[in-house]
Design a protein around this motif. Structure first.
Motif, mmCIF file in Angstrom:
data_model
loop_
_atom_site.group_PDB
_atom_site.id
_atom_site.type_symbol
_atom_site.label_atom_id
_atom_site.label_comp_id
_atom_site.label_asym_id
_atom_site.label_seq_id
_atom_site.Cartn_x
_atom_site.Cartn_y
_atom_site.Cartn_z
ATOM 1 N N VAL A 91 0.843 -1.204 0.000
ATOM 2 C CA VAL A 91 0.000 0.000 0.000
ATOM 3 C C VAL A 91 0.875 1.248 0.000
ATOM 4 O O VAL A 91 0.618 2.214 -0.730
ATOM 5 C CB VAL A 91 -0.957 -0.004 1.205
ATOM 6 N N ILE A 92 1.939 1.248 0.812
ATOM 7 C CA ILE A 92 2.847 2.387 0.836
ATOM 8 C C ILE A 92 3.568 2.529 -0.503
ATOM 9 O O ILE A 92 3.677 3.636 -1.056
ATOM 10 C CB ILE A 92 3.872 2.237 1.979
ATOM 11 N N GLY A 93 4.064 1.427 -1.027
ATOM 12 C CA GLY A 93 4.849 1.485 -2.258
ATOM 13 C C GLY A 93 4.018 1.704 -3.500
ATOM 14 O O GLY A 93 4.491 2.311 -4.467
ATOM 15 N N GLY A 94 2.772 1.232 -3.504
ATOM 16 C CA GLY A 94 1.933 1.302 -4.698
ATOM 17 C C GLY A 94 1.634 -0.102 -5.186
ATOM 18 O O GLY A 94 2.553 -0.844 -5.549
ATOM 19 N N ILE A 95 0.361 -0.466 -5.171
ATOM 20 C CA ILE A 95 -0.034 -1.826 -5.529
ATOM 21 C C ILE A 95 0.321 -2.116 -6.984
ATOM 22 O O ILE A 95 -0.006 -1.340 -7.881
ATOM 23 C CB ILE A 95 -1.539 -2.035 -5.282
ATOM 24 N N GLY A 96 1.002 -3.226 -7.204
ATOM 25 C CA GLY A 96 1.388 -3.624 -8.549
ATOM 26 C C GLY A 96 2.766 -3.158 -8.969
ATOM 27 O O GLY A 96 3.203 -3.449 -10.076
ATOM 28 N N SER A 97 3.474 -2.452 -8.109
ATOM 29 C CA SER A 97 4.788 -1.909 -8.447
ATOM 30 C C SER A 97 5.881 -2.638 -7.676
ATOM 31 O O SER A 97 5.904 -2.606 -6.438
ATOM 32 C CB SER A 97 4.835 -0.414 -8.122
ATOM 33 N N LEU A 98 6.792 -3.275 -8.389
ATOM 34 C CA LEU A 98 7.910 -3.941 -7.731
ATOM 35 C C LEU A 98 8.871 -2.917 -7.111
ATOM 36 O O LEU A 98 9.388 -3.137 -6.019
ATOM 37 C CB LEU A 98 8.659 -4.822 -8.730
ATOM 38 N N ARG A 99 9.093 -1.821 -7.814
ATOM 39 C CA ARG A 99 9.943 -0.770 -7.245
ATOM 40 C C ARG A 99 9.305 -0.201 -5.986
ATOM 41 O O ARG A 99 9.975 0.030 -4.971
ATOM 42 C CB ARG A 99 10.180 0.340 -8.264
ATOM 43 N N GLY A 100 7.993 0.015 -6.049
ATOM 44 C CA GLY A 100 7.291 0.506 -4.869
ATOM 45 C C GLY A 100 7.349 -0.485 -3.723
ATOM 46 O O GLY A 100 7.478 -0.100 -2.560
ATOM 47 N N ALA A 101 7.253 -1.793 -4.038
ATOM 48 C CA ALA A 101 7.339 -2.813 -2.996
ATOM 49 C C ALA A 101 8.695 -2.777 -2.315
ATOM 50 O O ALA A 101 8.795 -2.928 -1.092
ATOM 51 C CB ALA A 101 7.080 -4.200 -3.592
ATOM 52 N N PHE A 102 9.747 -2.540 -3.096
ATOM 53 C CA PHE A 102 11.095 -2.490 -2.506
ATOM 54 C C PHE A 102 11.234 -1.279 -1.590
ATOM 55 O O PHE A 102 11.694 -1.400 -0.446
ATOM 56 C CB PHE A 102 12.146 -2.444 -3.607
ATOM 57 N N VAL A 103 10.842 -0.111 -2.077
ATOM 58 C CA VAL A 103 10.956 1.107 -1.263
ATOM 59 C C VAL A 103 10.066 1.000 -0.025
ATOM 60 O O VAL A 103 10.475 1.341 1.092
ATOM 61 C CB VAL A 103 10.583 2.349 -2.092
ATOM 62 N N GLY A 104 8.839 0.509 -0.223
ATOM 63 C CA GLY A 104 7.927 0.349 0.905
ATOM 64 C C GLY A 104 8.459 -0.625 1.941
ATOM 65 O O GLY A 104 8.331 -0.395 3.155
#
Length: 309
Positions: A233-246
């Motif tokens: 949710v923090i990184g952005g659903i569906g985003s691998l880059r967002g998952a890493f940062v989150g």
């Protein structure tokens, strides 16, 4: 708090974040490509941990145990996708939540029948049981460094798979234009099975790697599943880059709030009420961070336009 302890806790936060990324990457892949809200994601983490602990006891080999945990979790995920998940592709998210929550409960009881309800323990491999000096006078457990190195390596391989391979191209295209991709001759059902299997194997690796640091027990996937949802949710659903940062943010916030904020509050208030307040506040810091991010960027830090690598 001394600077050395602060640095040590910061590294612990990075290690937690990298472990969460393995889980969040699988979850965001499954949701971003397949549109499935999978509450059984934590169950695959638990299955991988139990499988790794059992295989380690039989073979006395750490590497075999980790590979075995990933394989068993992947097979469990493939079976789950074939029997249940593929019937949910065109159903509402509420149906998906209810069905996968039922799988979570079923898996907990099945594992309890097979292994009992007492915790299972996996030993840190002897060759990684020591410490390394990351800074002069600051030793750090070798095994935690091993976890971080393995997570970084897997993250790089996953990025190459998604960004550079033919299958990755199909995954990214299928996330936004699945009907067109299917019309071009790509077997969408097979693609979904691959994605779910990859997500399950990432859970298995995470469960296997974390097993020597904590007891393997029934329901261990639920707590980490909640943090994993916070990450995507923090990184952005569906985003691998967002998952890493989150994952990095959640790992650091959770670890440092417990190690730094908690003791500061406890020392400021006398009695047990201060300790209780410190524990409660430390526990909710990641959720406060999630609320703050959503207030500023409702779609997360890196909102996905399809599957981003």
């Amino acid at each position: 708090m001394s600077l050395e302890l602060l640095i040590e806790q910061g590294i612990n936060g990075l290690q937690l974040g990298l472990t969460l990324y393995l889980l969040a990457a699988g979850l965001t892949l499954i949701f971003g490509v397949m549109g499935i809200l999978n509450l059984a994601h934590g169950s695959m983490y638990m299955v991988g941990a139990y499988a790794a602990a059992s295989i380690a006891e039989l073979t006395q080999s750490f590497f075999v145990a980790v590979l075995g945990g990933a394989l068993v979790a992947s097979l469990f995920g493939l079976l789950l996708e074939r029997v249940i998940i593929r019937r949910l592709y065109h159903r509402e998210h509420l149906d998906q939540v209810l069905a996968t929550f039922g799988v979570l409960l079923f898996t907990n009881e099945a594992v309890a029948i097979l292994f009992g309800r007492s915790p299972v323990f996996m030993q840190v491999p002897s060759w990684a049981a020591g410490h390394i000096e990351i800074l002069p006078g600051l030793p750090y457990p070798q095994y935690r460094v091993l976890i971080m190195a393995a997570a970084v390596l897997i993250s790089i391989l996953l990025w190459q798979l998604i960004a550079l391979s033919r299958v990755g191209m199909q995954v990214r295209a299928g996330a936004t234009h699945r009907e067109i991709v299917g019309a071009l001759g790509v077997n969408i059902g097979k693609l979904y099975t691959i994605v779910f299997g990859v997500g399950a194997s990432l859970c298995g690796v995470a469960g296997a790697l974390i097993s020597p640091l904590r007891s393997v027990q029934i329901g261990m996937g639920e707590d980490v599943l909640i943090l994993t949802f916070v990450v995507i949710v923090i990184g952005g659903i569906g985003s691998l880059r967002g998952a890493f940062v989150g994952a990095m943010l959640v790992g650091l916030i959770d670890t440092l709030s417990r190690a730094v904020l908690g003791p500061m509050i406890t020392s400021s208030f006398a009695g047990s009420s201060g300790a209780a307040f410190a524990a409660a506040l430390s526990s909710i810091m990641v959720y406060l961070a999630m609320i703050l991010v959503l207030l500023i960027r409702p779609s997360g830090l890196f909102p996905a336009t399809g599957m981003r690598s």
